[in-house]
Scaffold this active site. Structure first.
Site, PDB file in Angstrom:
ATOM      1  N   ARG A 136     -12.119   2.159  -8.072  1.00 60.96           N
ATOM      2  CA  ARG A 136     -11.176   3.431  -8.546  1.00 60.96           C
ATOM      3  C   ARG A 136     -11.497   3.836  -9.882  1.00 60.96           C
ATOM      4  O   ARG A 136     -12.258   3.090 -10.762  1.00 60.96           O
ATOM      5  CB  ARG A 136      -9.648   2.926  -8.432  1.00 60.96           C
ATOM      6  CG  ARG A 136      -9.346   2.630  -6.806  1.00 60.96           C
ATOM      7  CD  ARG A 136      -7.971   2.266  -6.831  1.00 60.96           C
ATOM      8  NE  ARG A 136      -7.671   1.895  -5.486  1.00 60.96           N
ATOM      9  CZ  ARG A 136      -6.589   2.238  -4.693  1.00 60.96           C
ATOM     10  NH1 ARG A 136      -5.278   2.628  -5.781  1.00 60.96           N
ATOM     11  NH2 ARG A 136      -6.302   1.899  -3.583  1.00 60.96           N
TER      12      ARG A 136
ATOM     13  N   ARG B 224      -1.028   9.350  -9.801  1.00 57.13           N
ATOM     14  CA  ARG B 224      -1.270   8.240  -8.943  1.00 57.13           C
ATOM     15  C   ARG B 224      -0.472   6.999  -9.906  1.00 57.13           C
ATOM     16  O   ARG B 224       0.229   6.088  -9.273  1.00 57.13           O
ATOM     17  CB  ARG B 224      -2.420   7.968  -8.436  1.00 57.13           C
ATOM     18  CG  ARG B 224      -2.954   8.906  -7.498  1.00 57.13           C
ATOM     19  CD  ARG B 224      -4.524   8.599  -7.274  1.00 57.13           C
ATOM     20  NE  ARG B 224      -4.794   7.078  -6.852  1.00 57.13           N
ATOM     21  CZ  ARG B 224      -4.330   6.633  -5.604  1.00 57.13           C
ATOM     22  NH1 ARG B 224      -4.225   7.641  -4.713  1.00 57.13           N
ATOM     23  NH2 ARG B 224      -4.444   5.459  -5.403  1.00 57.13           N
TER      24      ARG B 224
ATOM     25  N   ASP C 164       0.702  -1.130   0.036  1.00 56.14           N
ATOM     26  CA  ASP C 164       0.118   0.067   0.036  1.00 56.14           C
ATOM     27  C   ASP C 164       0.718   1.017  -0.140  1.00 56.14           C
ATOM     28  O   ASP C 164       2.206   1.253   0.526  1.00 56.14           O
ATOM     29  CB  ASP C 164      -0.789  -0.115   1.137  1.00 56.14           C
ATOM     30  CG  ASP C 164      -2.070   0.958   1.066  1.00 56.14           C
ATOM     31  OD1 ASP C 164      -2.335   1.381   0.044  1.00 56.14           O
ATOM     32  OD2 ASP C 164      -2.582   1.190   2.241  1.00 56.14           O
TER      33      ASP C 164
ATOM     34  N   HIS D 166       2.105   3.511  -9.209  1.00 53.87           N
ATOM     35  CA  HIS D 166       1.973   2.240  -9.390  1.00 53.87           C
ATOM     36  C   HIS D 166       3.214   1.862 -10.325  1.00 53.87           C
ATOM     37  O   HIS D 166       3.465   0.495 -10.190  1.00 53.87           O
ATOM     38  CB  HIS D 166       0.626   2.125 -10.311  1.00 53.87           C
ATOM     39  CG  HIS D 166      -0.539   2.188  -9.102  1.00 53.87           C
ATOM     40  ND1 HIS D 166      -0.680   1.996  -8.132  1.00 53.87           N
ATOM     41  CD2 HIS D 166      -1.529   3.137  -9.552  1.00 53.87           C
ATOM     42  CE1 HIS D 166      -1.633   2.299  -7.541  1.00 53.87           C
ATOM     43  NE2 HIS D 166      -2.412   2.953  -8.448  1.00 53.87           N
TER      44      HIS D 166
ATOM     45  N   ARG E 232      -5.205  -1.800   8.768  1.00 55.74           N
ATOM     46  CA  ARG E 232      -6.206  -2.666   8.702  1.00 55.74           C
ATOM     47  C   ARG E 232      -5.675  -3.853   7.668  1.00 55.74           C
ATOM     48  O   ARG E 232      -4.778  -3.700   6.938  1.00 55.74           O
ATOM     49  CB  ARG E 232      -7.040  -1.660   8.138  1.00 55.74           C
ATOM     50  CG  ARG E 232      -6.910  -0.988   6.585  1.00 55.74           C
ATOM     51  CD  ARG E 232      -7.909  -0.004   6.407  1.00 55.74           C
ATOM     52  NE  ARG E 232      -7.922   0.674   5.584  1.00 55.74           N
ATOM     53  CZ  ARG E 232      -7.565   2.006   5.718  1.00 55.74           C
ATOM     54  NH1 ARG E 232      -7.792   2.661   6.799  1.00 55.74           N
ATOM     55  NH2 ARG E 232      -7.431   2.927   4.491  1.00 55.74           N
TER      56      ARG E 232
ATOM     57  N   ARG F 226       2.071  -4.747   6.306  1.00 56.95           N
ATOM     58  CA  ARG F 226       1.340  -3.770   5.501  1.00 56.95           C
ATOM     59  C   ARG F 226       2.180  -2.542   5.360  1.00 56.95           C
ATOM     60  O   ARG F 226       2.584  -1.991   6.497  1.00 56.95           O
ATOM     61  CB  ARG F 226      -0.093  -3.458   5.876  1.00 56.95           C
ATOM     62  CG  ARG F 226      -0.731  -2.365   4.875  1.00 56.95           C
ATOM     63  CD  ARG F 226      -2.129  -2.109   5.619  1.00 56.95           C
ATOM     64  NE  ARG F 226      -2.887  -1.467   4.443  1.00 56.95           N
ATOM     65  CZ  ARG F 226      -4.212  -1.569   4.172  1.00 56.95           C
ATOM     66  NH1 ARG F 226      -4.899  -2.415   4.673  1.00 56.95           N
ATOM     67  NH2 ARG F 226      -4.521  -0.638   3.027  1.00 56.95           N
TER      68      ARG F 226
ATOM     69  N   GLY G  84      -0.376   5.473  -4.328  1.00 57.55           N
ATOM     70  CA  GLY G  84      -0.718   6.742  -4.866  1.00 57.55           C
ATOM     71  C   GLY G  84      -0.360   7.960  -4.027  1.00 57.55           C
ATOM     72  O   GLY G  84       0.069   8.971  -4.583  1.00 57.55           O
TER      73      GLY G  84
ATOM     74  N   SER H 242      -7.394  -5.426  -4.937  1.00 58.15           N
ATOM     75  CA  SER H 242      -8.496  -5.991  -4.161  1.00 58.15           C
ATOM     76  C   SER H 242      -9.621  -5.854  -5.065  1.00 58.15           C
ATOM     77  O   SER H 242      -9.894  -5.214  -6.083  1.00 58.15           O
ATOM     78  CB  SER H 242      -8.779  -5.327  -2.954  1.00 58.15           C
ATOM     79  OG  SER H 242      -9.253  -4.075  -3.135  1.00 58.15           O
TER      80      SER H 242
ATOM     81  N   ASN I 165     -10.902  -2.580  -5.221  1.00 60.54           N
ATOM     82  CA  ASN I 165     -10.259  -1.658  -6.248  1.00 60.54           C
ATOM     83  C   ASN I 165     -10.831  -1.240  -7.379  1.00 60.54           C
ATOM     84  O   ASN I 165     -10.512  -0.219  -7.919  1.00 60.54           O
ATOM     85  CB  ASN I 165      -8.899  -2.063  -6.280  1.00 60.54           C
ATOM     86  CG  ASN I 165      -7.849  -1.923  -4.912  1.00 60.54           C
ATOM     87  OD1 ASN I 165      -6.969  -2.781  -4.988  1.00 60.54           O
ATOM     88  ND2 ASN I 165      -8.157  -0.988  -4.075  1.00 60.54           N
ATOM     89  N   TRP I 166     -12.022  -1.971  -7.795  1.00 61.68           N
ATOM     90  CA  TRP I 166     -12.650  -1.968  -8.762  1.00 61.68           C
ATOM     91  C   TRP I 166     -13.471  -0.409  -8.754  1.00 61.68           C
ATOM     92  O   TRP I 166     -13.857   0.158  -9.760  1.00 61.68           O
ATOM     93  CB  TRP I 166     -13.770  -2.924  -9.203  1.00 61.68           C
ATOM     94  CG  TRP I 166     -13.218  -4.201  -9.562  1.00 61.68           C
ATOM     95  CD1 TRP I 166     -13.221  -5.320  -9.140  1.00 61.68           C
ATOM     96  CD2 TRP I 166     -12.626  -4.574 -10.941  1.00 61.68           C
ATOM     97  NE1 TRP I 166     -12.398  -6.347  -9.760  1.00 61.68           N
ATOM     98  CE2 TRP I 166     -12.365  -5.854 -10.994  1.00 61.68           C
ATOM     99  CE3 TRP I 166     -12.370  -3.685 -12.133  1.00 61.68           C
ATOM    100  CZ2 TRP I 166     -11.326  -6.453 -11.894  1.00 61.68           C
ATOM    101  CZ3 TRP I 166     -11.335  -4.424 -12.950  1.00 61.68           C
ATOM    102  CH2 TRP I 166     -11.032  -5.670 -13.127  1.00 61.68           C
TER     103      TRP I 166
HETATM  104  C1  IPE Z   1      -5.461  -2.689  -0.296  1.00 60.14           C
HETATM  105  O1  IPE Z   1      -5.262  -1.401  -0.426  1.00 60.14           O
HETATM  106  C2  IPE Z   1      -5.432  -3.212  -1.506  1.00 60.14           C
HETATM  107  C3  IPE Z   1      -4.008  -3.712  -2.017  1.00 60.14           C
HETATM  108  C4  IPE Z   1      -2.938  -3.141  -1.401  1.00 60.14           C
HETATM  109  C5  IPE Z   1      -3.965  -4.149  -3.304  1.00 60.14           C
HETATM  110  P1  IPE Z   1      -6.273  -0.328  -0.458  1.00 60.14           P
HETATM  111  O2  IPE Z   1      -5.492   1.095  -0.477  1.00 60.14           O
HETATM  112  O3  IPE Z   1      -7.056  -0.470  -1.654  1.00 60.14           O
HETATM  113  O4  IPE Z   1      -6.987  -0.565   0.807  1.00 60.14           O
HETATM  114  P2  IPE Z   1      -8.020   0.509   1.764  1.00 60.14           P
HETATM  115  O5  IPE Z   1      -9.099   1.161   0.633  1.00 60.14           O
HETATM  116  O6  IPE Z   1      -7.091   1.708   1.947  1.00 60.14           O
HETATM  117  O7  IPE Z   1      -8.496  -0.282   2.866  1.00 60.14           O
HETATM  118  C1  IPE Z   2      -1.487   0.375  -3.438  1.00 60.44           C
HETATM  119  O1  IPE Z   2      -1.441   1.601  -3.345  1.00 60.44           O
HETATM  120  C2  IPE Z   2      -1.883  -0.204  -4.700  1.00 60.44           C
HETATM  121  C3  IPE Z   2      -2.927  -0.673  -4.957  1.00 60.44           C
HETATM  122  C4  IPE Z   2      -4.065  -0.647  -4.027  1.00 60.44           C
HETATM  123  C5  IPE Z   2      -3.509  -1.167  -6.207  1.00 60.44           C
HETATM  124  P1  IPE Z   2      -2.624   2.468  -3.198  1.00 60.44           P
HETATM  125  O2  IPE Z   2      -3.052   2.879  -4.686  1.00 60.44           O
HETATM  126  O3  IPE Z   2      -3.883   2.194  -2.512  1.00 60.44           O
HETATM  127  O4  IPE Z   2      -1.892   3.771  -2.778  1.00 60.44           O
HETATM  128  P2  IPE Z   2      -2.536   4.777  -1.746  1.00 60.44           P
HETATM  129  O5  IPE Z   2      -3.081   4.173  -0.559  1.00 60.44           O
HETATM  130  O6  IPE Z   2      -3.601   5.540  -2.357  1.00 60.44           O
HETATM  131  O7  IPE Z   2      -1.622   5.948  -1.186  1.00 60.44           O
HETATM  132 MG    MG Z   3      -4.167   2.452  -0.484  1.00 63.29          MG
END
Ligand code: IPE
Ligand code: IPE
Ligand code: MG
Length: 242
Positions: free
Chosen positions: A59, A21, A8, A25, A183, A177, A11, A53, A56-57
């Site tokens: 987004r 963002r 995580d 990635h 979480r 994490r 972004g 996850s 994540n759809w």
């Molecule tokens: C969890 O991260 C999923 C991945 C790292 C792939 P998210 O950034 O999507 O989780 P939440 O929304 O903050 O809980």
């Molecule tokens: C984890 O980074 C990658 C995925 C969930 C795909 P994030 O994209 O969740 O990054 P933050 O949490 O917004 O910084």
């Molecule tokens: Mg995240």
């Protein structure tokens, strides 16, 4: 040993640098190699990485498209490296919502690395632990409708089936994490029943080999009791406490 990582912070890593963002990635995908190869060299049996996850759809479409493209590229460029290091690749999660192209890449990676006997690398894509548990419970009901009782090992077998996971992935020992959040975000809720949890403030693209070593050192210092009582202190430890 089974290590799982919720990768995580991509972004925020990008936003902090005034970048889009998706640039986070791209850097995040680059950071995966060092972790995978270090874990394999250290003798880790299974490494499960949370890449996308089911939630994540939600987004923006451009971000989803960039992530899916990166998975395809990752599988294309890394599978050969993995095979050279005898790393077996397995993508876990739902497959019914992925593009045909990505599905083909997944199947090819798994086929090419199927006979590798070193570390088992599992990448979770379109993964939701609650979904997997619900589906496995439905299957358990179908397999065994009369007496409703199912042994944990049989339930795990059904979970692996639902997840498209190889059957030999055991429970998680250490869950890391990154990204300064504390979480689980619907990640391996069953498998993490007795996992040690480590939350790192590092954003995923900055998570390096030293951070992985530090996490494993901290894990080794933890006292895992699994509900039992701690073993008595050795005389040396007692002397040190005096
Ligand atoms: C969890 O991260 C999923 C991945 C790292 C792939 P998210 O950034 O999507 O989780 P939440 O929304 O903050 O809980
Ligand atoms: C984890 O980074 C990658 C995925 C969930 C795909 P994030 O994209 O969740 O990054 P933050 O949490 O917004 O910084
Ligand atoms: Mg995240």
């Amino acid at each position: 040993m089974h290590i799982a990582i919720i990768m995580d912070g991509n972004g925020r890593w990008a936003t902090q640098r005034g970048l889009p963002r998706t640039a986070g990635h791209v850097e995040g995908a680059k950071a995966v190699r060092a972790t995978v190869e270090t874990a394999a060299r250290a003798g880790v049996d299974t490494l499960t990485l949370y890449a996308f996850s089911a939630a994540n759809w939600r987004r923006p479409q451009v971000e989803i498209a960039a992530l899916m493209k990166l998975f395809g590229q990752y599988l294309f460029s890394e599978t050969r490296r993995c095979v050279e290091q005898s790393i077996r690749v397995n993508v876990i999660g739902r497959r019914d919502r992925l593009s045909d192209n990505l599905l083909r890449s997944i199947e090819q990676s798994e086929r090419l690395s199927a006979s590798c006997t070193g570390m088992h690398l599992r990448v979770a894509v379109d993964y939701s632990s609650q979904y997997s548990i619900l589906k496995a419970a439905q299957r358990a009901d179908r397999v065994n409708p009369q007496d409703g009782d199912i042994a944990p090992a049989d339930f795990e077998r059904l979970l692996h089936e639902v997840d498209h996971s190889a059957a030999d992935a055991g429970p998680v020992d250490l869950l890391i994490r990154t990204g300064n959040e504390r979480r689980l975000s619907d990640f391996m809720l069953w498998e993490c029943a007795y996992a040690e949890l480590i939350f790192s403030p590092r954003m995923w693209p900055d998570f390096g080999v030293d951070d992985l070593h530090a996490a494993v050192r901290e894990f080794r210092g933890r006292d895992r009791r699994f509900g039992a009582v701690a073993p008595p202190l050795t005389r040396r430890q007692e002397a040190w406490l005096d």
